[in-house]
Design a protein around this motif. Sequence first.
Motif, PDB file in Angstrom:
ATOM      1  N   ASN A  27      71.417   1.347 103.097  1.00 38.15           N
ATOM      2  CA  ASN A  27      72.085   0.058 102.963  1.00 38.15           C
ATOM      3  C   ASN A  27      71.095  -1.069 103.239  1.00 38.15           C
ATOM      4  OD1 ASN A  27      74.267  -1.617 102.461  1.00 38.15           O
ATOM      5  ND2 ASN A  27      74.908  -1.662 104.595  1.00 38.15           N
ATOM      6  N   VAL A  28      71.400  -2.223 102.671  1.00 41.47           N
ATOM      7  CA  VAL A  28      70.624  -3.440 102.915  1.00 41.47           C
ATOM      8  C   VAL A  28      71.626  -4.535 103.255  1.00 41.47           C
ATOM      9  CG1 VAL A  28      69.040  -5.141 101.950  1.00 41.47           C
ATOM     10  CG2 VAL A  28      68.829  -2.736 101.284  1.00 41.47           C
ATOM     11  N   ASP A  29      71.473  -5.140 104.415  1.00 43.08           N
ATOM     12  CA  ASP A  29      72.361  -6.225 104.842  1.00 43.08           C
ATOM     13  C   ASP A  29      71.606  -7.540 104.859  1.00 43.08           C
ATOM     14  OD1 ASP A  29      74.567  -4.647 105.183  1.00 43.08           O
ATOM     15  OD2 ASP A  29      74.353  -4.453 107.353  1.00 43.08           O
ATOM     16  N   ILE A  30      72.330  -8.589 104.519  1.00 45.04           N
ATOM     17  CA  ILE A  30      71.806  -9.946 104.607  1.00 45.04           C
ATOM     18  C   ILE A  30      72.584 -10.637 105.718  1.00 45.04           C
ATOM     19  CG2 ILE A  30      71.516 -12.139 103.397  1.00 45.04           C
ATOM     20  CD1 ILE A  30      71.530 -10.533 100.766  1.00 45.04           C
ATOM     21  N   GLU A  31      71.870 -11.150 106.715  1.00 40.80           N
ATOM     22  CA  GLU A  31      72.518 -11.774 107.872  1.00 40.80           C
ATOM     23  C   GLU A  31      71.980 -13.182 108.068  1.00 40.80           C
ATOM     24  OE1 GLU A  31      71.774  -9.159 111.199  1.00 40.80           O
ATOM     25  OE2 GLU A  31      71.914  -7.423 109.873  1.00 40.80           O
ATOM     26  N   GLN A  32      72.818 -14.021 108.697  1.00 41.66           N
ATOM     27  CA  GLN A  32      72.397 -15.402 108.939  1.00 41.66           C
ATOM     28  C   GLN A  32      73.072 -15.908 110.206  1.00 41.66           C
ATOM     29  OE1 GLN A  32      73.941 -18.513 106.337  1.00 41.66           O
ATOM     30  NE2 GLN A  32      71.843 -19.220 106.003  1.00 41.66           N
TER      31      GLN A  32
END
Length: 155
Positions: free
Chosen positions: A101-106
């Motif tokens: 999986n690849v997550d984008i967080e901010q």
Amino acid sequence: MKKLPESVKTVWLYSAIITIIVEIIIFTIATIVVKYLDWKYVEYILPVLGTILVVLALVDMASIPYRYAFHQYAIHEDRVEIKKGFIFREQATVPIARVQNVDIEQGPILRHKNLYKISIYTSADSHEIAAVTKGESENIKTQVMRLAMEARNAR
């Protein structure tokens, strides 16, 4: 290898400033409590410990340009490479076939600079790209997940 955006330096600076402020508040409250409870020896240790932690945070702030120079990443057909650290250097190579999986967080500081953190997960570990732009984050996620699916289907 690609470098992180220049604005990540500001994000790291804001994080260091927030750390200093929180440390000062915690040690001020702890000093007041220790004086109130009349703990003589701890009363002298707290300011020294607080000063050491603030100095370490200031050193962290001063090292931001050097830290930036050593943060890089690259996406290849068969792997993702992530380099970071200037004192303790780390180079992670993540095989594309292992990516789950690849997550984008901010977080709030990244949001202020319109940057995103990328987390790449395998079954055993996770690896982070500290900050990229919105377009780059979407490209990385799409590219890595596409390559991972192709690698799984090729088996």
